[in-house]
Scaffold this active site. Sequence first.
Site, PDB file in Angstrom:
ATOM      1  N   HIS A   1       0.831  -1.219   0.000  1.00  0.00           N
ATOM      2  CA  HIS A   1       0.000   0.000   0.000  1.00  0.00           C
ATOM      3  C   HIS A   1       0.866   1.270   0.000  1.00  0.00           C
ATOM      4  CE1 HIS A   1      -3.746   2.242   1.207  1.00  0.00           C
ATOM      5  NE2 HIS A   1      -2.850   3.073   1.732  1.00  0.00           N
ATOM      6  N   GLU A   2       1.825   1.326   0.892  1.00  0.00           N
ATOM      7  CA  GLU A   2       2.652   2.548   0.982  1.00  0.00           C
ATOM      8  C   GLU A   2       3.573   2.684  -0.237  1.00  0.00           C
ATOM      9  OE1 GLU A   2       1.757   4.782   2.934  1.00  0.00           O
ATOM     10  OE2 GLU A   2       0.597   3.592   4.353  1.00  0.00           O
TER      11      GLU A   2
ATOM     12  N   HIS B   1       1.583   4.270  -2.846  1.00  0.00           N
ATOM     13  CA  HIS B   1       1.530   5.737  -2.689  1.00  0.00           C
ATOM     14  C   HIS B   1       2.802   6.403  -3.230  1.00  0.00           C
ATOM     15  CE1 HIS B   1      -2.234   6.172  -0.677  1.00  0.00           C
ATOM     16  NE2 HIS B   1      -1.879   5.658   0.480  1.00  0.00           N
TER      17      HIS B   1
ATOM     18  N   HIS C   1      -6.072   6.377  -2.907  1.00  0.00           N
ATOM     19  CA  HIS C   1      -6.881   5.298  -2.338  1.00  0.00           C
ATOM     20  C   HIS C   1      -7.909   4.814  -3.363  1.00  0.00           C
ATOM     21  CE1 HIS C   1      -5.533   6.719   1.837  1.00  0.00           C
ATOM     22  NE2 HIS C   1      -4.842   5.671   1.456  1.00  0.00           N
ATOM     23  N   CYS C   2      -8.235   3.520  -3.243  1.00  0.00           N
ATOM     24  CA  CYS C   2      -9.115   2.864  -4.214  1.00  0.00           C
ATOM     25  C   CYS C   2     -10.436   2.501  -3.533  1.00  0.00           C
ATOM     26  CB  CYS C   2      -8.417   1.612  -4.731  1.00  0.00           C
ATOM     27  SG  CYS C   2      -9.404   0.660  -5.886  1.00  0.00           S
TER      28      CYS C   2
ATOM     29  N   CYS D   1      -8.990  -4.238  -2.836  1.00  0.00           N
ATOM     30  CA  CYS D   1      -7.732  -3.756  -3.435  1.00  0.00           C
ATOM     31  C   CYS D   1      -6.795  -3.290  -2.330  1.00  0.00           C
ATOM     32  CB  CYS D   1      -8.037  -2.605  -4.383  1.00  0.00           C
ATOM     33  SG  CYS D   1      -6.560  -1.795  -5.039  1.00  0.00           S
TER      34      CYS D   1
ATOM     35  N   CYS E   1      -5.958  -4.075  -7.459  1.00  0.00           N
ATOM     36  CA  CYS E   1      -7.047  -4.393  -8.384  1.00  0.00           C
ATOM     37  C   CYS E   1      -6.537  -4.089  -9.801  1.00  0.00           C
ATOM     38  CB  CYS E   1      -8.295  -3.586  -8.032  1.00  0.00           C
ATOM     39  SG  CYS E   1      -8.179  -1.835  -8.492  1.00  0.00           S
TER      40      CYS E   1
ATOM     41  N   CYS F   1      -5.789  -0.325 -10.482  1.00  0.00           N
ATOM     42  CA  CYS F   1      -4.596   0.184  -9.789  1.00  0.00           C
ATOM     43  C   CYS F   1      -3.316  -0.441 -10.355  1.00  0.00           C
ATOM     44  CB  CYS F   1      -4.689  -0.076  -8.294  1.00  0.00           C
ATOM     45  SG  CYS F   1      -5.938   0.954  -7.487  1.00  0.00           S
TER      46      CYS F   1
END
Length: 181
Positions: free
Chosen positions: A131-132, A135, A141-142, A147, A166, A169
């Site tokens: 996640h990071e 970024h 954000h999704c 996701c 996903c 993304c």
Amino acid sequence: MFYKRIVIQPYEKDFSSIKPILTERLESIFFLPVLWKKPKPIPSTAFNPERQQFLGSFFLEDLLKEKQPGDIVLGIVPYDLYEPGLNFVFGVASSLTKTAVISTYRLHNSFYGLPEDFSLFVDRTTKEAVHEIGHTLGLGHCPNPECVMHFSNSIQDTDRKSYYFCPVCYEKVKKALGINS
Ligand SMILES: [Zn+2]
Ligand SMILES: [Zn+2]
């Protein structure tokens, strides 16, 4: 912008138990080699004694010292992180500096009064790391709750999502990495 590798900088602990599996997962998702640095102590200036927490954005700057051109640098901290205005954060990232940090503090089942579960802990850590790093590549954000870029406000949110992007993304990730799909 060409990325060459993902550099992981552990703080205080070496995180050797999660090293092989996290490395393998990150390499297969981002198509970049993962390099682990030796653990580094946390400067006391990052600690807020009133909150008994460490300031997340402090690490984003500290990690710049580890950064070579083409690196994405991810810090891993065993302690609780915060940002002004938030009770805690699982992690923070900057798409400008390509640095990110995650905390494993709230990823342990023991934090919630439950028996430790190693595979759950590794999955949670992978999700926060992916996640990071997402970024740092400029992703936001999704809305898809499965996701990895879905926002986690609690450990339940983290457990609900997968550690994969996903399709929407992942297209953005590949574009940012210069991979033609
Ligand atoms: Zn986020
Ligand atoms: Zn998504």
